[in-house]
Motif scaffolding. Structure first.
Motif, PDB file in Angstrom:
ATOM      1  N   LEU A   8     -55.195  24.909   1.347  1.00 41.59           N
ATOM      2  CA  LEU A   8     -54.948  24.832   3.051  1.00 41.59           C
ATOM      3  C   LEU A   8     -56.446  24.103   3.786  1.00 41.59           C
ATOM      4  CD1 LEU A   8     -53.706  28.272   5.154  1.00 41.59           C
ATOM      5  CD2 LEU A   8     -52.589  25.439   4.315  1.00 41.59           C
ATOM      6  N   PRO A   9     -55.959  22.888   4.737  1.00 41.26           N
ATOM      7  CA  PRO A   9     -56.927  22.393   5.458  1.00 41.26           C
ATOM      8  C   PRO A   9     -57.691  23.180   6.512  1.00 41.26           C
ATOM      9  CG  PRO A   9     -55.011  21.602   6.649  1.00 41.26           C
ATOM     10  CD  PRO A   9     -54.681  22.612   4.859  1.00 41.26           C
ATOM     11  N   TYR A  10     -58.934  22.946   6.743  1.00 42.81           N
ATOM     12  CA  TYR A  10     -59.740  23.630   8.146  1.00 42.81           C
ATOM     13  C   TYR A  10     -59.200  24.100   9.090  1.00 42.81           C
ATOM     14  CZ  TYR A  10     -63.622  25.309  10.100  1.00 42.81           C
ATOM     15  OH  TYR A  10     -64.332  26.561  11.272  1.00 42.81           O
TER      16      TYR A  10
ATOM     17  N   GLU B  85     -47.627   5.938 -10.557  1.00 43.89           N
ATOM     18  CA  GLU B  85     -47.150   5.778  -9.083  1.00 43.89           C
ATOM     19  C   GLU B  85     -47.736   7.242  -8.337  1.00 43.89           C
ATOM     20  OE1 GLU B  85     -42.681   3.759 -10.301  1.00 43.89           O
ATOM     21  OE2 GLU B  85     -43.994   5.813 -11.459  1.00 43.89           O
ATOM     22  N   PHE B  86     -47.707   8.000  -9.592  1.00 43.87           N
ATOM     23  CA  PHE B  86     -48.393   9.933  -8.955  1.00 43.87           C
ATOM     24  C   PHE B  86     -49.656   8.613  -8.484  1.00 43.87           C
ATOM     25  CE2 PHE B  86     -51.473  12.864  -8.606  1.00 43.87           C
ATOM     26  CZ  PHE B  86     -50.497  14.168  -8.507  1.00 43.87           C
ATOM     27  N   ALA B  87     -50.832   8.103  -8.562  1.00 49.29           N
ATOM     28  CA  ALA B  87     -52.391   7.377  -8.289  1.00 49.29           C
ATOM     29  C   ALA B  87     -51.789   6.885  -6.705  1.00 49.29           C
ATOM     30  CB  ALA B  87     -52.719   7.058  -8.558  1.00 49.29           C
ATOM     31  N   GLU B  88     -51.018   6.363  -6.661  1.00 48.26           N
ATOM     32  CA  GLU B  88     -50.601   5.663  -5.205  1.00 48.26           C
ATOM     33  C   GLU B  88     -50.539   6.619  -4.421  1.00 48.26           C
ATOM     34  OE1 GLU B  88     -50.813   2.725  -4.438  1.00 48.26           O
ATOM     35  OE2 GLU B  88     -50.975   1.191  -6.420  1.00 48.26           O
ATOM     36  N   ASP B  89     -49.303   7.377  -4.790  1.00 47.43           N
ATOM     37  CA  ASP B  89     -48.895   8.598  -3.735  1.00 47.43           C
ATOM     38  C   ASP B  89     -50.248   9.583  -3.261  1.00 47.43           C
ATOM     39  OD1 ASP B  89     -46.214   8.009  -3.889  1.00 47.43           O
ATOM     40  OD2 ASP B  89     -45.526   9.499  -5.200  1.00 47.43           O
ATOM     41  N   PHE B  90     -50.782   9.539  -4.577  1.00 45.65           N
ATOM     42  CA  PHE B  90     -51.679  10.305  -3.584  1.00 45.65           C
ATOM     43  C   PHE B  90     -52.985  10.387  -2.995  1.00 45.65           C
ATOM     44  CE2 PHE B  90     -55.915  12.428  -4.354  1.00 45.65           C
ATOM     45  CZ  PHE B  90     -55.981  13.751  -4.427  1.00 45.65           C
ATOM     46  N   MET B  91     -53.510   8.877  -2.974  1.00 45.51           N
ATOM     47  CA  MET B  91     -54.268   7.829  -2.314  1.00 45.51           C
ATOM     48  C   MET B  91     -53.381   7.765  -0.765  1.00 45.51           C
ATOM     49  SD  MET B  91     -56.068   5.385  -4.498  1.00 45.51           S
ATOM     50  CE  MET B  91     -55.234   4.274  -5.276  1.00 45.51           C
ATOM     51  N   VAL B  92     -52.188   7.408  -0.223  1.00 49.40           N
ATOM     52  CA  VAL B  92     -52.019   7.726   0.987  1.00 49.40           C
ATOM     53  C   VAL B  92     -51.349   9.455   1.297  1.00 49.40           C
ATOM     54  CG1 VAL B  92     -50.557   5.564  -0.163  1.00 49.40           C
ATOM     55  CG2 VAL B  92     -49.073   7.267   0.381  1.00 49.40           C
ATOM     56  N   GLY B  93     -51.852  10.301   1.115  1.00 48.93           N
ATOM     57  CA  GLY B  93     -51.328  11.638   0.852  1.00 48.93           C
ATOM     58  C   GLY B  93     -50.654  12.190   1.054  1.00 48.93           C
ATOM     59  N   ARG B  94     -49.318  11.493  -0.085  1.00 45.57           N
ATOM     60  CA  ARG B  94     -47.758  11.807   0.418  1.00 45.57           C
ATOM     61  C   ARG B  94     -48.354  13.052  -0.746  1.00 45.57           C
ATOM     62  NH1 ARG B  94     -45.550   7.079   0.592  1.00 45.57           N
ATOM     63  NH2 ARG B  94     -45.779   6.703  -1.577  1.00 45.57           N
ATOM     64  N   ILE B  95     -48.257  14.029  -1.072  1.00 45.04           N
ATOM     65  CA  ILE B  95     -48.804  15.366  -1.287  1.00 45.04           C
ATOM     66  C   ILE B  95     -49.115  16.475  -0.828  1.00 45.04           C
ATOM     67  CG2 ILE B  95     -51.157  15.157  -1.768  1.00 45.04           C
ATOM     68  CD1 ILE B  95     -51.384  15.194  -4.923  1.00 45.04           C
TER      69      ILE B  95
ATOM     70  N   TYR C  99     -51.266  19.298   0.305  1.00 50.86           N
ATOM     71  CA  TYR C  99     -52.423  19.096   1.082  1.00 50.86           C
ATOM     72  C   TYR C  99     -52.862  17.951   2.261  1.00 50.86           C
ATOM     73  CZ  TYR C  99     -52.108  23.602  -0.670  1.00 50.86           C
ATOM     74  OH  TYR C  99     -51.520  24.873  -1.292  1.00 50.86           O
ATOM     75  N   GLY C 100     -52.064  16.319   1.486  1.00 51.05           N
ATOM     76  CA  GLY C 100     -52.324  15.726   2.236  1.00 51.05           C
ATOM     77  C   GLY C 100     -53.219  14.978   1.741  1.00 51.05           C
ATOM     78  N   ASN C 101     -54.509  14.619   2.499  1.00 49.89           N
ATOM     79  CA  ASN C 101     -55.962  13.430   2.083  1.00 49.89           C
ATOM     80  C   ASN C 101     -56.588  13.876   1.466  1.00 49.89           C
ATOM     81  OD1 ASN C 101     -57.934  11.828   2.424  1.00 49.89           O
ATOM     82  ND2 ASN C 101     -56.218  10.395   2.632  1.00 49.89           N
ATOM     83  N   PHE C 102     -56.909  14.001   0.187  1.00 49.48           N
ATOM     84  CA  PHE C 102     -57.870  14.728  -0.216  1.00 49.48           C
ATOM     85  C   PHE C 102     -59.568  14.264   0.687  1.00 49.48           C
ATOM     86  CE2 PHE C 102     -62.091  14.530  -2.780  1.00 49.48           C
ATOM     87  CZ  PHE C 102     -61.684  15.642  -3.360  1.00 49.48           C
ATOM     88  N   PHE C 103     -59.813  13.429   1.225  1.00 47.75           N
ATOM     89  CA  PHE C 103     -60.894  13.347   1.913  1.00 47.75           C
ATOM     90  C   PHE C 103     -60.921  13.807   3.181  1.00 47.75           C
ATOM     91  CE2 PHE C 103     -61.809  10.006  -1.199  1.00 47.75           C
ATOM     92  CZ  PHE C 103     -63.056  10.311  -1.227  1.00 47.75           C
TER      93      PHE C 103
ATOM     94  N   ALA D  47     -64.081   4.565  -1.253  1.00 45.93           N
ATOM     95  CA  ALA D  47     -65.232   4.012  -0.542  1.00 45.93           C
ATOM     96  C   ALA D  47     -64.971   4.036   1.394  1.00 45.93           C
ATOM     97  CB  ALA D  47     -65.930   2.675  -0.417  1.00 45.93           C
ATOM     98  N   ASP D  48     -63.122   3.608   1.404  1.00 45.26           N
ATOM     99  CA  ASP D  48     -62.755   3.327   2.706  1.00 45.26           C
ATOM    100  C   ASP D  48     -62.685   4.721   3.511  1.00 45.26           C
ATOM    101  OD1 ASP D  48     -60.487   1.576   4.653  1.00 45.26           O
ATOM    102  OD2 ASP D  48     -59.432   3.375   4.000  1.00 45.26           O
ATOM    103  N   CYS D  49     -62.432   5.652   2.845  1.00 45.16           N
ATOM    104  CA  CYS D  49     -62.252   7.257   3.030  1.00 45.16           C
ATOM    105  C   CYS D  49     -63.521   7.719   3.316  1.00 45.16           C
ATOM    106  CB  CYS D  49     -61.653   8.228   2.140  1.00 45.16           C
ATOM    107  SG  CYS D  49     -59.790   7.662   1.818  1.00 45.16           S
ATOM    108  N   LEU D  50     -64.549   7.753   3.304  1.00 48.58           N
ATOM    109  CA  LEU D  50     -65.544   7.771   3.559  1.00 48.58           C
ATOM    110  C   LEU D  50     -66.329   7.027   5.574  1.00 48.58           C
ATOM    111  CD1 LEU D  50     -67.696   7.213  -0.216  1.00 48.58           C
ATOM    112  CD2 LEU D  50     -66.933   9.801   1.192  1.00 48.58           C
TER     113      LEU D  50
END
Length: 285
Positions: free
Chosen positions: A94-96, A144-154, A156-160, A270-273
């Motif tokens: 879970l996220p914090y 396609e999965f990578a695109e979903d991952f980068m927009v948080g469509r996964i 536990y949401g956005n990795f960053f 870079a954008d997420c950081l």
């Protein structure tokens, strides 16, 4: 998740947290062995493991229901954690922001592990591809999965967003933050630091035993003695298609990413950081 948020914990309890597929299963084995003085039986599950007896200090997820151990019925893992005396040993993806409120109030020990995000993406993809429970309606190609991952469509949401939620607490005395890459480079050193963080100094014999029991070779060879056997996938001829511990290395993403996808992912990183205002790059500092 109101039940999780209301869960009571204290400063003797231990929470192992991570985004999914970042090395937490490996770290779980290390921490479990530290808490159980290097006893190899503490990392074995024979299918009739009675968690209620709690012979060993093992980790259960605070947000999961039992899926493969049906003799526990429809109970959540949290149902059993609540019955334990401290130290309660808990895991979560879970996220914090969704952790029990007592994490802020009572300061249990929190251990967080993260990993190079490109490797996380690849590991996620194969985990979803071979998972014996349907997690996504359509997996698609890796691109396609990578695109979903980068927009948080996964799940536990956005990795960053997840990483940042824990990262900002890393200097607190009840937090220990490490990376998969650090664990790969210096498993002994990380093990000693975690043991010190938990107030469980190890003898040289115990440390050597933990090194042996948490090597990739040992964990792969003894996979069927643990809960991980439930996620091994074989074809009709018995040939193994997928193992829960897939390759246990860093940089495997280079075998999966096209140059175009790598460049796009670098720009996203870079954008997420910048977006989440990291005080330094977690992959470099």
């Amino acid at each position: 998740m109101p039940t999780v948020e209301a869960f009571e914990c204290n400063d003797k309890d231990i929470l192992l947290a991570s985004y999914q597929k970042t090395g937490s299963t490996w770290l779980d084995a290390i921490v479990t062995l530290i808490l159980n003085n290097g006893d190899p039986k503490s990392i074995v599950s024979n299918g009739t493991w009675d968690i209620r007896a709690r012979k060993y200090l093992n980790f259960l997820f605070i947000e999961f229901k039992w899926s493969f151990q049906t003799f526990f019925g429809n109970d959540t893992m949290l149902h059993y954690i609540k019955q334990w005396d401290s130290p309660k040993t808990m895991r979560t993806h879970l996220p914090y922001s969704l952790l029990p409120r007592d994490v802020e109030r009572n300061h249990p020990k929190v251990i967080y592990i993260y990993r190079s995000v490109k490797d996380v993406m690849v590991s996620h993809y194969y985990h979803y591809m071979y998972h014996n429970y349907k997690i996504v309606d359509r997996l698609g190609t890796f691109e396609e999965f990578a695109e979903d991952f980068m927009v948080g469509r996964i799940a536990y949401g956005n990795f960053f967003a997840h990483l940042h939620g824990y990262w900002v607490h890393r200097h607190q005395p009840n937090f220990f933050v490490t990376s998969y890459e650090t664990l790969l480079k210096d498993r002994r050193g990380v093990t000693e630091k975690v043991a010190a963080f938990l107030g469980k100094p190890l003898s040289e014999d115990e440390l050597e035993n933990i090194m042996r029991l948490t090597s990739k070779e040992y964990m792969t060879d003894h996979n069927d003695e643990t809960w991980r056997r439930n996620f091994t996938v074989k074809d009709e001829n018995g040939r193994q298609l997928h193992h829960f511990i897939r390759n246990g290395k860093s940089g495997g993403w280079k075998e999966e990413f096209s140059p175009e996808l790598a460049a796009k992912t670098d720009a996203w990183i870079a954008d997420c950081l910048q977006k989440y205002s990291f005080d330094c790059n977690p992959f470099e500092c």
